[in-house]
Structures are given as structure tokens and as C-alpha cells.
Motif scaffolding. Structure first.
Motif, PDB file in Angstrom:
ATOM      1  N   GLN A   9       0.831  -1.209   0.000  1.00 59.55           N
ATOM      2  CA  GLN A   9       0.000   0.000   0.000  1.00 59.55           C
ATOM      3  C   GLN A   9       0.865   1.259   0.000  1.00 59.55           C
ATOM      4  O   GLN A   9       0.553   2.237  -0.687  1.00 59.55           O
ATOM      5  CB  GLN A   9      -0.930   0.028   1.217  1.00 59.55           C
ATOM      6  CG  GLN A   9      -2.175  -0.792   1.042  1.00 59.55           C
ATOM      7  CD  GLN A   9      -3.109  -0.657   2.238  1.00 59.55           C
ATOM      8  OE1 GLN A   9      -2.699  -0.275   3.336  1.00 59.55           O
ATOM      9  NE2 GLN A   9      -4.368  -0.979   2.020  1.00 59.55           N
ATOM     10  N   LYS A  10       1.948   1.229   0.776  1.00 57.83           N
ATOM     11  CA  LYS A  10       2.835   2.394   0.813  1.00 57.83           C
ATOM     12  C   LYS A  10       3.442   2.649  -0.564  1.00 57.83           C
ATOM     13  O   LYS A  10       3.542   3.793  -1.010  1.00 57.83           O
ATOM     14  CB  LYS A  10       3.946   2.195   1.853  1.00 57.83           C
ATOM     15  CG  LYS A  10       3.460   2.322   3.278  1.00 57.83           C
ATOM     16  CD  LYS A  10       4.611   2.153   4.262  1.00 57.83           C
ATOM     17  CE  LYS A  10       4.118   2.291   5.693  1.00 57.83           C
ATOM     18  NZ  LYS A  10       5.212   2.133   6.653  1.00 57.83           N
ATOM     19  N   MET A  11       3.842   1.576  -1.243  1.00 58.17           N
ATOM     20  CA  MET A  11       4.419   1.733  -2.582  1.00 58.17           C
ATOM     21  C   MET A  11       3.359   2.211  -3.568  1.00 58.17           C
ATOM     22  O   MET A  11       3.650   3.017  -4.462  1.00 58.17           O
ATOM     23  CB  MET A  11       5.049   0.419  -3.043  1.00 58.17           C
ATOM     24  CG  MET A  11       6.327   0.068  -2.308  1.00 58.17           C
ATOM     25  SD  MET A  11       7.079  -1.417  -2.986  1.00 58.17           S
ATOM     26  CE  MET A  11       8.413  -1.679  -1.807  1.00 58.17           C
ATOM     27  N   ASP A  16       0.658   6.578  -6.841  1.00 58.33           N
ATOM     28  CA  ASP A  16      -0.492   7.479  -6.982  1.00 58.33           C
ATOM     29  C   ASP A  16      -0.063   8.941  -6.906  1.00 58.33           C
ATOM     30  O   ASP A  16      -0.531   9.786  -7.670  1.00 58.33           O
ATOM     31  CB  ASP A  16      -1.544   7.193  -5.895  1.00 58.33           C
ATOM     32  CG  ASP A  16      -2.202   5.826  -6.066  1.00 58.33           C
ATOM     33  OD1 ASP A  16      -2.076   5.221  -7.166  1.00 58.33           O
ATOM     34  OD2 ASP A  16      -2.819   5.350  -5.100  1.00 58.33           O
ATOM     35  N   THR A  17       0.852   9.238  -5.967  1.00 55.77           N
ATOM     36  CA  THR A  17       1.361  10.607  -5.811  1.00 55.77           C
ATOM     37  C   THR A  17       2.092  11.042  -7.072  1.00 55.77           C
ATOM     38  O   THR A  17       1.935  12.176  -7.532  1.00 55.77           O
ATOM     39  CB  THR A  17       2.302  10.690  -4.589  1.00 55.77           C
ATOM     40  OG1 THR A  17       1.585  10.259  -3.432  1.00 55.77           O
ATOM     41  CG2 THR A  17       2.818  12.093  -4.373  1.00 55.77           C
ATOM     42  N   LEU A  18       2.885  10.141  -7.651  1.00 55.87           N
ATOM     43  CA  LEU A  18       3.599  10.442  -8.895  1.00 55.87           C
ATOM     44  C   LEU A  18       2.608  10.757 -10.015  1.00 55.87           C
ATOM     45  O   LEU A  18       2.766  11.746 -10.734  1.00 55.87           O
ATOM     46  CB  LEU A  18       4.484   9.258  -9.303  1.00 55.87           C
ATOM     47  CG  LEU A  18       5.151   9.358 -10.678  1.00 55.87           C
ATOM     48  CD1 LEU A  18       6.152  10.508 -10.712  1.00 55.87           C
ATOM     49  CD2 LEU A  18       5.821   8.054 -11.046  1.00 55.87           C
ATOM     50  N   VAL A 124      13.130   6.485  -5.443  1.00 55.16           N
ATOM     51  CA  VAL A 124      13.807   6.598  -4.144  1.00 55.16           C
ATOM     52  C   VAL A 124      12.814   6.293  -3.018  1.00 55.16           C
ATOM     53  O   VAL A 124      13.132   5.565  -2.077  1.00 55.16           O
ATOM     54  CB  VAL A 124      14.451   7.997  -3.966  1.00 55.16           C
ATOM     55  CG1 VAL A 124      14.872   8.234  -2.530  1.00 55.16           C
ATOM     56  CG2 VAL A 124      15.637   8.158  -4.904  1.00 55.16           C
ATOM     57  N   SER A 125      11.599   6.817  -3.142  1.00 59.29           N
ATOM     58  CA  SER A 125      10.580   6.565  -2.124  1.00 59.29           C
ATOM     59  C   SER A 125      10.232   5.088  -2.055  1.00 59.29           C
ATOM     60  O   SER A 125      10.072   4.527  -0.954  1.00 59.29           O
ATOM     61  CB  SER A 125       9.312   7.371  -2.410  1.00 59.29           C
ATOM     62  OG  SER A 125       9.584   8.751  -2.328  1.00 59.29           O
ATOM     63  N   VAL A 126      10.129   4.421  -3.202  1.00 57.87           N
ATOM     64  CA  VAL A 126       9.835   2.984  -3.228  1.00 57.87           C
ATOM     65  C   VAL A 126      10.971   2.217  -2.550  1.00 57.87           C
ATOM     66  O   VAL A 126      10.729   1.311  -1.739  1.00 57.87           O
ATOM     67  CB  VAL A 126       9.609   2.493  -4.685  1.00 57.87           C
ATOM     68  CG1 VAL A 126       9.642   0.972  -4.769  1.00 57.87           C
ATOM     69  CG2 VAL A 126       8.298   3.020  -5.229  1.00 57.87           C
ATOM     70  N   ARG A 127      12.215   2.607  -2.847  1.00 59.37           N
ATOM     71  CA  ARG A 127      13.361   1.926  -2.226  1.00 59.37           C
ATOM     72  C   ARG A 127      13.407   2.184  -0.718  1.00 59.37           C
ATOM     73  O   ARG A 127      13.828   1.316   0.048  1.00 59.37           O
ATOM     74  CB  ARG A 127      14.662   2.348  -2.906  1.00 59.37           C
ATOM     75  CG  ARG A 127      14.783   1.771  -4.320  1.00 59.37           C
ATOM     76  CD  ARG A 127      16.173   1.932  -4.894  1.00 59.37           C
ATOM     77  NE  ARG A 127      16.546   3.306  -5.169  1.00 59.37           N
ATOM     78  CZ  ARG A 127      16.415   3.917  -6.334  1.00 59.37           C
ATOM     79  NH1 ARG A 127      15.904   3.277  -7.365  1.00 59.37           N
ATOM     80  NH2 ARG A 127      16.796   5.163  -6.481  1.00 59.37           N
ATOM     81  N   ASN A 128      12.962   3.365  -0.293  1.00 63.58           N
ATOM     82  CA  ASN A 128      12.896   3.641   1.149  1.00 63.58           C
ATOM     83  C   ASN A 128      11.882   2.735   1.838  1.00 63.58           C
ATOM     84  O   ASN A 128      12.116   2.267   2.951  1.00 63.58           O
ATOM     85  CB  ASN A 128      12.551   5.111   1.412  1.00 63.58           C
ATOM     86  CG  ASN A 128      13.715   6.039   1.117  1.00 63.58           C
ATOM     87  OD1 ASN A 128      14.865   5.609   1.031  1.00 63.58           O
ATOM     88  ND2 ASN A 128      13.410   7.310   0.923  1.00 63.58           N
ATOM     89  N   VAL A 129      10.759   2.482   1.175  1.00 63.40           N
ATOM     90  CA  VAL A 129       9.765   1.560   1.729  1.00 63.40           C
ATOM     91  C   VAL A 129      10.379   0.163   1.834  1.00 63.40           C
ATOM     92  O   VAL A 129      10.200  -0.521   2.838  1.00 63.40           O
ATOM     93  CB  VAL A 129       8.475   1.539   0.867  1.00 63.40           C
ATOM     94  CG1 VAL A 129       7.537   0.439   1.330  1.00 63.40           C
ATOM     95  CG2 VAL A 129       7.768   2.888   0.906  1.00 63.40           C
TER      96      VAL A 129
END
Length: 183
Positions: A9-11, A16-18, A124-129
């Protein structure tokens, strides 16, 4: 809900934000999404244009905004002028027209760079998750809540999820770049 679903869900939220950010980038075509962040001061309350007017596209390069309350025309015009859309509204007293100019080659390249930047930020955000998920699994393994084998399986699953979402980000970016470069 499993932890795997929480990370998925976080990914998905990153994706969605992108997509929302890319909707705001105009590609030389009239797209009502460029107005999604424009707020109109309507009877003292900031209100999205879509809630006080109908927005249509009579041709590929024009948006027609027809407020349900004609008194709002001036407020909508003012909100559009103060936004970062970069288009001067044409007011005829009852409705507003936004005519989108053709993009120059230089502007298309600038927008493509901006789209790539958004894509990299999303990756980067996906990799942070992924990092957070792996850290959580490591802690569980150290606390003997899961076995070494379970940890390896979970790590592999999370990596696959990360790869899937990275590919989705690339697909979204590629689609937007294609749209921008189409003349």
C-alpha cells in the motif's frame, strides 16, 4: 492486514502521488487535471474549481470553465491568474476559456527533465519503503519472531514487490514523456 500488504500500500501511494504530480504537467493539450490544485476563494472558502463550475474541453487545446454561479467568474479568473498554470484566462462574463499554446521543443525537453526527476524521486521513495520493510524483518528475525528461512523469503518477496513498482514508475514516466514529445 499482513505487513506485506502494508508495504505494498505504501508503494502504491508513491505511485499514486507520482501520477497526480504528472497530471499537473501540461503537455500542450487541454487537460482538466491542470486545474485540480487551483483553489477559488468562493464565499470566503477555498474551493476547487471543479466544485463550482463545469470544466470541459471543446477542442484539444481549449478548456471551457462554466461556473454554475456567474458571480464566481471573476473569482475563478483571479485564482487562475495567481496559480502557476501560466495561461491567461479569457473571460466573456459567463464563462472562462483557457487556450493552451503549442509547446516549443525547448519547453518539451524541460518538462521531460522534470518528469524524469519526479520518476527518480518516486523510485527513491519505493526503495525507502523496501529498506523499512527489510529493517523490520531483520528486527523480527533477531528477536526470534521469524526464522532465518522466513526472513530470506520475506526479503525476496519485498525485493520482487520493489522491482514491480519500479517498473510501474518507469511505465508511467515513459508514457508521460511520450505524451510530452508528441507534436
Amino acid at each position: 492486514m499482513s505487513e506485506y500488504q502494508v508495504f505494498e500500500q505504501k508503494m502504491q501511494k508513491v505511485l499514486d502521488t507520482l501520477e497526480d504530480a504528472l497530471d499537473g504537467i501540461r503537455a500542450g493539450r487541454a487537460n482538466p487535471a491542470v486545474l485540480s490544485k487551483v483553489m477559488v476563494e468562493y464565499y470566503g472558502t477555498p474551493t476547487p474549481i471543479q466544485q463550482i463550475a463545469s470544466v470541459s474541453s471543446p477542442d484539444p487545446r481549449t478548456l471551457l470553465i462554466q461556473p454554475w454561479d456567474t458571480k464566481a467568474v471573476k473569482d475563478i479568473e483571479k485564482a487562475i491568474l495567481s496559480s502557476d498554470i501560466g495561461i491567461n484566462p479569457q473571460n466573456d462574463g459567463r464563462s472562462i476559456r483557457l487556450i493552451f499554446p503549442q509547446l516549443t521543443e525547448e519547453r518539451r525537453k524541460e518538462l521531460t527533465k522534470q518528469v524524469k526527476k519526479y520518476g527518480e524521486e518516486a523510485k527513491v521513495s519505493v526503495r525507502n519503503v523496501r529498506r523499512d520493510a527489510v529493517d523490520k524483518m531483520k528486527k523480527q528475525q533477531k528477536a526470534s519472531e521469524i526464522t532465518e528461512d522466513d526472513y530470506k523469503i520475506a526479503e525476496k518477496d519485498i525485493q520482487k514487490l520493489t522491482d514491480d513498482f519500479t517498473k510501474k514508475v518507469d511505465d508511467v514516466i515513459g508514457k508521460k514523456e511520450k505524451e510530452l514529445m508528441a507534436v
